[in-house]
Design a protein around this motif. Structure first.
Motif, PDB file in Angstrom:
ATOM      1  N   MET A  27       1.032  -1.225   0.044  1.00 46.26           N
ATOM      2  CA  MET A  27      -0.006   0.056  -0.121  1.00 46.26           C
ATOM      3  C   MET A  27       0.883   1.100   0.178  1.00 46.26           C
ATOM      4  O   MET A  27       0.325   2.324  -0.252  1.00 46.26           O
ATOM      5  CB  MET A  27      -0.735   0.136   1.367  1.00 46.26           C
ATOM      6  N   LEU A  28       2.124   1.245   0.452  1.00 46.83           N
ATOM      7  CA  LEU A  28       2.867   2.345   0.852  1.00 46.83           C
ATOM      8  C   LEU A  28       4.185   2.400  -0.257  1.00 46.83           C
ATOM      9  O   LEU A  28       4.868   1.678  -0.257  1.00 46.83           O
ATOM     10  CB  LEU A  28       3.098   2.489   2.109  1.00 46.83           C
ATOM     11  N   GLY A  29       4.451   3.750  -0.609  1.00 47.09           N
ATOM     12  CA  GLY A  29       5.563   4.156  -1.158  1.00 47.09           C
ATOM     13  C   GLY A  29       6.323   5.082  -0.473  1.00 47.09           C
ATOM     14  O   GLY A  29       5.760   6.136  -0.120  1.00 47.09           O
ATOM     15  N   PHE A  30       7.509   4.897   0.054  1.00 45.52           N
ATOM     16  CA  PHE A  30       8.188   5.834   1.038  1.00 45.52           C
ATOM     17  C   PHE A  30       9.241   6.758   0.319  1.00 45.52           C
ATOM     18  O   PHE A  30      10.109   6.156  -0.506  1.00 45.52           O
ATOM     19  CB  PHE A  30       9.118   4.916   2.353  1.00 45.52           C
ATOM     20  N   ILE A  31       9.383   8.198   0.492  1.00 43.69           N
ATOM     21  CA  ILE A  31      10.534   9.092  -0.010  1.00 43.69           C
ATOM     22  C   ILE A  31      10.956   9.654   1.214  1.00 43.69           C
ATOM     23  O   ILE A  31      10.171  10.231   2.004  1.00 43.69           O
ATOM     24  CB  ILE A  31       9.721   9.945  -0.856  1.00 43.69           C
ATOM     25  N   ARG A  81      15.375  11.589  -6.800  1.00 46.15           N
ATOM     26  CA  ARG A  81      14.278  11.223  -7.931  1.00 46.15           C
ATOM     27  C   ARG A  81      14.334   9.698  -7.988  1.00 46.15           C
ATOM     28  O   ARG A  81      13.445   9.343  -8.265  1.00 46.15           O
ATOM     29  CB  ARG A  81      14.852  11.881  -9.406  1.00 46.15           C
ATOM     30  N   VAL A  82      15.688   9.449  -7.775  1.00 49.75           N
ATOM     31  CA  VAL A  82      15.561   7.713  -7.798  1.00 49.75           C
ATOM     32  C   VAL A  82      14.572   7.241  -6.552  1.00 49.75           C
ATOM     33  O   VAL A  82      14.023   6.190  -6.853  1.00 49.75           O
ATOM     34  CB  VAL A  82      16.989   7.223  -7.686  1.00 49.75           C
ATOM     35  N   SER A  83      14.782   7.976  -5.599  1.00 55.05           N
ATOM     36  CA  SER A  83      13.751   7.343  -4.341  1.00 55.05           C
ATOM     37  C   SER A  83      12.539   7.752  -4.578  1.00 55.05           C
ATOM     38  O   SER A  83      11.563   6.866  -4.152  1.00 55.05           O
ATOM     39  CB  SER A  83      14.232   8.160  -3.078  1.00 55.05           C
ATOM     40  N   ILE A  84      11.912   8.679  -5.449  1.00 56.07           N
ATOM     41  CA  ILE A  84      10.780   8.781  -6.038  1.00 56.07           C
ATOM     42  C   ILE A  84      10.385   7.666  -6.910  1.00 56.07           C
ATOM     43  O   ILE A  84       9.239   7.204  -6.904  1.00 56.07           O
ATOM     44  CB  ILE A  84      10.599  10.360  -6.524  1.00 56.07           C
ATOM     45  N   ALA A  85      11.197   7.236  -7.590  1.00 56.62           N
ATOM     46  CA  ALA A  85      11.050   6.185  -8.576  1.00 56.62           C
ATOM     47  C   ALA A  85      10.680   5.015  -7.949  1.00 56.62           C
ATOM     48  O   ALA A  85       9.891   4.070  -8.208  1.00 56.62           O
ATOM     49  CB  ALA A  85      12.008   6.151  -9.756  1.00 56.62           C
ATOM     50  N   GLU A  90      12.096  21.757  -7.312  1.00 58.68           N
ATOM     51  CA  GLU A  90      12.004  20.622  -8.311  1.00 58.68           C
ATOM     52  C   GLU A  90      11.160  19.252  -7.695  1.00 58.68           C
ATOM     53  O   GLU A  90      10.596  18.798  -8.476  1.00 58.68           O
ATOM     54  CB  GLU A  90      13.325  20.424  -9.133  1.00 58.68           C
ATOM     55  N   VAL A  91      11.713  18.960  -6.659  1.00 61.90           N
ATOM     56  CA  VAL A  91      11.186  17.803  -6.082  1.00 61.90           C
ATOM     57  C   VAL A  91       9.570  17.906  -5.634  1.00 61.90           C
ATOM     58  O   VAL A  91       8.806  17.213  -5.820  1.00 61.90           O
ATOM     59  CB  VAL A  91      12.065  17.295  -4.824  1.00 61.90           C
ATOM     60  N   LEU A  92       9.407  19.055  -5.162  1.00 56.69           N
ATOM     61  CA  LEU A  92       8.016  19.355  -4.662  1.00 56.69           C
ATOM     62  C   LEU A  92       7.324  19.688  -6.003  1.00 56.69           C
ATOM     63  O   LEU A  92       5.848  19.158  -6.109  1.00 56.69           O
ATOM     64  CB  LEU A  92       7.855  20.952  -3.851  1.00 56.69           C
ATOM     65  N   ALA A  93       7.617  20.121  -7.110  1.00 55.24           N
ATOM     66  CA  ALA A  93       6.722  20.179  -8.525  1.00 55.24           C
ATOM     67  C   ALA A  93       6.788  18.627  -8.780  1.00 55.24           C
ATOM     68  O   ALA A  93       5.479  18.479  -9.361  1.00 55.24           O
ATOM     69  CB  ALA A  93       7.835  20.982  -9.561  1.00 55.24           C
ATOM     70  N   MET A  94       7.600  17.822  -8.642  1.00 51.59           N
ATOM     71  CA  MET A  94       7.417  16.452  -8.834  1.00 51.59           C
ATOM     72  C   MET A  94       6.283  15.617  -8.033  1.00 51.59           C
ATOM     73  O   MET A  94       5.521  15.079  -8.419  1.00 51.59           O
ATOM     74  CB  MET A  94       8.497  15.558  -8.872  1.00 51.59           C
ATOM     75  N   LEU A  95       6.286  16.056  -6.798  1.00 55.39           N
ATOM     76  CA  LEU A  95       5.188  15.666  -5.753  1.00 55.39           C
ATOM     77  C   LEU A  95       3.805  15.959  -6.397  1.00 55.39           C
ATOM     78  O   LEU A  95       2.767  15.315  -6.340  1.00 55.39           O
ATOM     79  CB  LEU A  95       5.485  15.948  -4.474  1.00 55.39           C
ATOM     80  N   GLN A  96       3.844  17.470  -6.815  1.00 55.77           N
ATOM     81  CA  GLN A  96       2.516  17.999  -7.385  1.00 55.77           C
ATOM     82  C   GLN A  96       2.056  17.391  -8.658  1.00 55.77           C
ATOM     83  O   GLN A  96       1.086  17.079  -8.810  1.00 55.77           O
ATOM     84  CB  GLN A  96       2.757  19.449  -7.630  1.00 55.77           C
TER      85      GLN A  96
END
Length: 249
Positions: free
Chosen positions: A87-91, A152-156, A182-188
């Motif tokens: 259920m969960l993806g961690f960053i 970004r890798v951790s987001i992937a 940039e990371v916040l924009a990716m979360l958005q």
């Protein structure tokens, strides 16, 4: 519609010698599928405790935590591990990448634990890295990347299992301001694509990037509402009440 994440009078107590520390004090909240919510508070406010409970890394002392309708507090360690994978993806702030593995192998790790066959793991990890703009660096090691690229890798890695919830714990804490944006924009972008994103932060300027803010102080919710409302960034109510009480004492 039932909430994806629901706290019902959640309390968490820790015993520190003879002293009982109240980390969460009757917290009730609901987060629906597809929301982008920031849980914000200073050190000791209870936000890390909430993150650990939401992430199935800990369970409440009392009260109920429902994840997609399932009572997490009644689960054993194996069941908690299973629901985390499912259920969960961690960053995380520090990326937590394995230095000896290349990017493709790092992103595959949660799929290995989930028992996904190797060919399918490779395909899904490659797609996740392409999604975050790193499709040309599949064989690179983490040490060959900038901090922003490592995040970004951790987001992937968080996305590769197609989780119900993306849980981001201070994801910009180790980054400069430009890379953090940039990371916040990716979360958005992930939220815009329909993902449920829960952002844990101590920083008001980061929290207001979310759709909704849940503000904690001393283990209690002092604000839960629209991030664009003036009250969202006002000093917490409990602190103001304390100052008022002290002044009149």
């Amino acid at each position: 519609m039932s909430a994806l994440i629901e706290f019902q009078n959640v309390c968490k107590y820790y015993q520190m010698g003879d002293e009982t520390v109240i980390a969460a004090d009757h917290i009730s909240m609901k987060i629906n599928r597809g929301e982008f919510v920031a849980i914000v508070g200073q050190s000791g406010s209870g936000k890390s405790t909430c993150m650990n409970i939401i992430g199935c890394l800990d369970v409440p002392t009392s009260g109920t935590y429902l994840l997609d309708g399932r009572d997490v507090g009644q689960m054993n360690k194996n069941e908690l591990a299973e629901i985390r994978n499912e259920m969960l993806g961690f960053i995380f702030q520090q990326y937590n990448l394995l230095p000896k593995l290349n990017l493709l192998e790092n992103v595959e790790v949660p799929l290995m634990y989930a028992g996904v066959p190797r060919s399918e793991r490779r395909k899904r990890a490659k797609k996740a890295l392409e999604l975050v703009g790193l499709g040309d660096k599949l064989r690179n090691r983490p040490s060959q990347l900038s901090g922003g690229q490592q995040q970004r890798v951790s987001i992937a890695r968080a996305l590769v299992g197609n989780p119900a919830v993306i849980l981001a714990d201070e994801p910009t804490g180790a980054l400069d301001s430009h890379t953090g944006r940039e990371v916040l924009a990716m979360l958005q972008q992930l939220h815009d694509a329909g993902n449920t994103v829960v952002l844990i932060t101590h920083d008001n300027s980061i929290a207001v990037q979310a759709q909704r803010i849940i503000r904690l102080e001393d283990g209690r919710v002092v604000y839960d509402g629209d991030s664009s409302a003036p009250e969202a960034v006002v000093q917490p109510r409990i602190a103001a009440e304390r100052r008022k009480t002290n002044a009149s004492a």
